[in-house]
Write a protein that holds these residues in place. Structure first.
Motif, short mmCIF file in Angstrom:
data_model
loop_
_atom_site.label_atom_id
_atom_site.label_comp_id
_atom_site.label_asym_id
_atom_site.label_seq_id
_atom_site.Cartn_x
_atom_site.Cartn_y
_atom_site.Cartn_z
N TYR A 281 -9.96 -6.20 -11.91
CA TYR A 281 -10.95 -7.23 -11.63
C TYR A 281 -10.71 -7.84 -10.25
CZ TYR A 281 -14.38 -10.76 -13.05
OH TYR A 281 -15.51 -11.56 -13.16
N ALA A 282 -9.45 -8.03 -9.89
CA ALA A 282 -9.13 -8.53 -8.55
C ALA A 282 -9.61 -7.54 -7.49
CB ALA A 282 -7.62 -8.77 -8.43
N GLY A 283 -9.42 -6.26 -7.75
CA GLY A 283 -9.91 -5.25 -6.82
C GLY A 283 -11.42 -5.28 -6.68
N ALA A 284 -12.12 -5.52 -7.80
CA ALA A 284 -13.58 -5.60 -7.76
C ALA A 284 -14.03 -6.78 -6.91
CB ALA A 284 -14.12 -5.73 -9.19
N TRP A 285 -13.35 -7.89 -7.01
CA TRP A 285 -13.70 -9.04 -6.18
C TRP A 285 -13.45 -8.75 -4.71
CZ3 TRP A 285 -15.68 -14.02 -6.73
CH2 TRP A 285 -16.10 -14.37 -8.01
N ALA A 286 -12.38 -8.02 -4.40
CA ALA A 286 -12.12 -7.67 -3.00
C ALA A 286 -13.22 -6.77 -2.44
CB ALA A 286 -10.75 -6.99 -2.90
N LEU A 287 -13.65 -5.78 -3.22
CA LEU A 287 -14.75 -4.91 -2.78
C LEU A 287 -16.05 -5.70 -2.63
CD1 LEU A 287 -14.06 -1.78 -5.01
CD2 LEU A 287 -13.87 -1.89 -2.51
N PHE A 288 -16.28 -6.62 -3.54
CA PHE A 288 -17.47 -7.47 -3.47
C PHE A 288 -17.48 -8.28 -2.18
CE2 PHE A 288 -18.43 -12.04 -4.58
CZ PHE A 288 -19.80 -11.98 -4.34
N ALA A 289 -16.34 -8.90 -1.85
CA ALA A 289 -16.25 -9.70 -0.62
C ALA A 289 -16.50 -8.84 0.62
CB ALA A 289 -14.88 -10.37 -0.54
N ALA A 290 -15.92 -7.65 0.64
CA ALA A 290 -16.11 -6.76 1.78
C ALA A 290 -17.57 -6.32 1.89
CB ALA A 290 -15.19 -5.55 1.65
N ALA A 291 -18.21 -6.01 0.77
CA ALA A 291 -19.60 -5.55 0.79
C ALA A 291 -20.53 -6.64 1.30
CB ALA A 291 -20.02 -5.12 -0.61
N VAL A 292 -20.31 -7.89 0.88
CA VAL A 292 -21.16 -8.99 1.35
C VAL A 292 -20.94 -9.23 2.84
CG1 VAL A 292 -21.60 -11.46 1.16
CG2 VAL A 292 -21.30 -10.09 -0.90
N ALA A 293 -19.69 -9.14 3.29
CA ALA A 293 -19.40 -9.33 4.71
C ALA A 293 -20.12 -8.28 5.56
CB ALA A 293 -17.89 -9.26 4.95
N VAL A 294 -20.13 -7.04 5.10
CA VAL A 294 -20.81 -5.97 5.84
C VAL A 294 -22.32 -6.15 5.77
CG1 VAL A 294 -21.21 -3.48 5.94
CG2 VAL A 294 -18.90 -4.36 5.54
N LEU A 295 -22.83 -6.62 4.64
CA LEU A 295 -24.28 -6.82 4.47
C LEU A 295 -24.84 -7.74 5.55
CD1 LEU A 295 -26.81 -6.33 2.69
CD2 LEU A 295 -26.19 -8.42 1.44
N ARG A 296 -24.06 -8.69 6.00
CA ARG A 296 -24.54 -9.63 7.02
C ARG A 296 -24.81 -8.94 8.35
NH1 ARG A 296 -21.46 -15.30 6.77
NH2 ARG A 296 -23.27 -15.77 8.08
N ARG A 297 -24.30 -7.72 8.53
CA ARG A 297 -24.54 -6.98 9.78
C ARG A 297 -25.59 -5.88 9.61
NH1 ARG A 297 -18.82 -6.80 9.85
NH2 ARG A 297 -18.83 -4.53 9.75
N VAL A 298 -26.14 -5.77 8.41
CA VAL A 298 -27.17 -4.77 8.14
C VAL A 298 -28.48 -5.21 8.78
CG1 VAL A 298 -28.58 -3.74 6.30
CG2 VAL A 298 -26.09 -3.95 6.02
N PRO A 299 -29.25 -4.30 9.40
CA PRO A 299 -30.54 -4.65 9.99
C PRO A 299 -31.45 -5.34 8.98
CG PRO A 299 -29.93 -2.44 10.63
CD PRO A 299 -28.90 -2.89 9.63
N GLY A 300 -32.20 -6.35 9.43
CA GLY A 300 -32.98 -7.21 8.56
C GLY A 300 -33.87 -6.49 7.57
N ARG A 301 -34.57 -5.44 8.03
CA ARG A 301 -35.52 -4.76 7.14
C ARG A 301 -34.83 -4.01 6.01
NH1 ARG A 301 -34.95 -1.85 11.75
NH2 ARG A 301 -34.36 0.36 11.55
N SER A 302 -33.53 -3.74 6.15
CA SER A 302 -32.80 -2.98 5.13
C SER A 302 -32.07 -3.87 4.14
CB SER A 302 -31.80 -2.04 5.81
OG SER A 302 -32.43 -1.15 6.70
N VAL A 303 -32.00 -5.17 4.42
CA VAL A 303 -31.16 -6.05 3.60
C VAL A 303 -31.67 -6.13 2.16
CG1 VAL A 303 -30.43 -8.43 3.24
CG2 VAL A 303 -30.29 -7.42 5.51
N VAL A 304 -32.94 -6.47 1.98
CA VAL A 304 -33.47 -6.66 0.63
C VAL A 304 -33.45 -5.38 -0.20
CG1 VAL A 304 -35.50 -7.30 -0.73
CG2 VAL A 304 -34.81 -8.71 1.23
N PRO A 305 -33.91 -4.23 0.32
CA PRO A 305 -33.83 -3.00 -0.49
C PRO A 305 -32.40 -2.66 -0.90
CG PRO A 305 -35.31 -2.67 1.36
CD PRO A 305 -34.65 -3.99 1.59
N LEU A 306 -31.45 -2.81 0.04
CA LEU A 306 -30.05 -2.53 -0.29
C LEU A 306 -29.52 -3.53 -1.30
CD1 LEU A 306 -27.48 -0.88 0.27
CD2 LEU A 306 -26.99 -2.45 2.17
N LEU A 307 -29.89 -4.80 -1.13
CA LEU A 307 -29.43 -5.84 -2.03
C LEU A 307 -29.92 -5.58 -3.46
CD1 LEU A 307 -29.47 -9.60 -1.12
CD2 LEU A 307 -30.05 -8.86 -3.41
#
Length: 467
Positions: free
Chosen positions: A38-64
């Motif tokens: 579960y701790a590992g899942a939270w670490a992956l979650f944090a990393a994924a959200v951090a990277v999402l902030r650099r995703v081009p705007g038009r791709s954010v919602v479909p990926l989310l």
């Protein structure tokens, strides 16, 4: 290609998160293995959200949204892993379908023996060879329902939900019906968050809920009714600034689901200083709760509060020396002072939020009151913090997710190492929240001073020159 690298990275992190959650749940992990995973899942979650902030705007919602569907679906891969609360939900639905009030009888009451089925009440042979997850009854029998000797604790909106799910549940797969309905509610929360955050141009914030490991584990796999309260709470906060009566009704529905959303009332009243404005919210809240309880009051022979007072005592909320509650306060105050300290601090926070809160962002004050309550009470059940996760997504203040992580640590680690784990986890959460507050201070050294309302803006050429 370079622009797509954040999108690819986020997708890969999401795939890893989904796989890990699937293995944890479908593999029925326990003890330290579940805690580490579960701790590992939270670490992956944090990393994924951090990277999402650099995703081009038009791709954010479909990926989310795609990520939300994948992550949420992992909760459907197994029967409930870390909680048996959903079995009580199923029983309450079955009892209501028979025309009996769920508040009048405990599950072990012989008066309801005719409603027992093999799923919730296994035969004596199964009871004899089972060592876990089954509560004993008389005559060598057992049940999957926890606390079978006490009456239900759930408010009327939750009970109506249990009845609805029961009516739509095929025989033999009733836990799957509860999980599937909870998954739909969780995705509905994601959709509502996307709509709200997209209007402000920060859609990535919805991922703080949509991809959070607490959602597939607690909202979906364990099918906790808290997810219904979260959906109603988010809807209430989304409309209350413009439609106070409608917001009050929705908030009343949320309170009548799990009580915890009562902490949102000061946030819903943010900036409402005129009496009629305050009443426009409070009256619908109270009227909705009362109207929902009334049919059960008329149907029931006993109290519709069920095991509420007994639960508070069992969990140590009425005694600062028991159950690991008030852990942070007990580090600095005598045990007897903890409960009065909670009342004093929560009153001060509620009044501050009500009087000085932002009426355009009622979720900000709601997050402050709810999160503060968690830090003071230090609850030991991780699903309670689903509300904090949704509020953090609304406001974008990701540091408050540390409260949800602390709740998960308390629930999973305390049985392994003792109550000090909960104290440490909530202490780290408090430090993270203080750090987040400090970095966001508008008057923090190194940040530009905010311009006053009547102060003329600096000339554009001067601004560019000094930049």
């Amino acid at each position: 290609m370079i622009r797509n690298r954040p999108t690819v990275a986020a997708a890969l992190l999401l795939a890893a998160l989904t796989a890990l959650l699937g293995v944890l749940l479908h593999g029925n992990a326990r003890g330290s293995g579940l805690l580490a995973g579960y701790a590992g899942a939270w670490a992956l979650f944090a990393a994924a959200v951090a990277v999402l902030r650099r995703v081009p705007g038009r791709s954010v919602v479909p990926l989310l949204v795609a990520g939300a569907i994948a992550v949420t679906a992992t909760g459907l891969t197994a029967a409930p892993v870390t909680s048996t609360d959903s079995y009580r939900y199923a029983w309450d639905g079955r009892v209501q379908a028979s025309g009996v009030s769920p508040y009048d009888h405990a599950p072990d009451d012989p008066a309801l023996a005719g409603l027992r089925d093999e799923w919730l009440f296994p035969d004596a042979e199964t009871c004899a060879r089972s060592e876990t997850d089954l509560a004993p009854l008389d005559a060598g029998l057992c049940t999957r329902i926890n606390r079978p000797a006490v009456h239900t604790i759930y408010p009327p909106t939750a009970e109506v939900w249990f009845l609805l799910v029961h009516a739509l549940s095929p025989d033999g797969v009733r836990h799957k019906a509860l999980q599937t309905s909870a998954a739909l509610l969780a995705l509905a929360v994601t959709g509502l968050l996307v709509v709200i955050t997209r209007r402000r141009g920060d859609s990535w914030r919805a991922a703080l809920w949509a991809w959070c490991p607490a959602v597939p584990v607690e909202a979906v796999n364990n099918a906790h009714v808290d997810v219904l309260a979260v959906l109603l709470s988010v809807a209430a906060l989304a409309v209350v600034a413009r439609h106070r009566v409608a917001g009050g009704v929705l908030l009343g529905l949320a309170v009548a689901t799990k009580m915890l959303p009562a902490l949102l009332v000061p946030g819903a009243l943010s900036g409402a200083r005129r009496p009629h404005t305050v009443l426009a919210v409070l009256v619908p809240v109270a009227a909705t709760v009362g109207a929902l309880y009334l049919p059960y009051v008329l149907l029931s022979r006993g109290s519709v509060l069920g095991y509420l007072s007994g639960y508070a005592q069992e969990e140590g909320y009425d005694d600062a020396g028991a159950g690991g509650r008030y852990a942070l306060l007990r580090l600095v105050l005598p045990d007897a002072w903890a409960v009065p300290a909670v009342a004093l601090v929560m009153t001060a926070v509620a009044l501050t939020v009500w009087w000085r809160g932002d009426p355009e962002r009622p979720w900000r004050g709601a997050l402050a009151t709810t999160g503060t309550a968690f830090l003071l009470l230090t609850p030991g059940y991780s699903w309670y913090s689903l509300l904090v996760v949704a509020l953090a997504a609304l406001d974008g203040r990701w540091e408050w997710l540390s409260v949800a992580l602390a709740g998960a640590t308390a629930y999973l680690a305390v049985p392994l190492v003792g109550h000090w784990a909960a104290t440490a986890a909530y202490g780290v959460a408090a430090a993270a929240i203080c750090a987040g507050w400090w970095t966001r201070r508008p008057d923090r050294p190194g940040l530009p001073r905010p311009r006053l309302r009547d102060e003329p803006a600096a000339h554009t050429t001067e601004t560019r020159h000094h930049a």
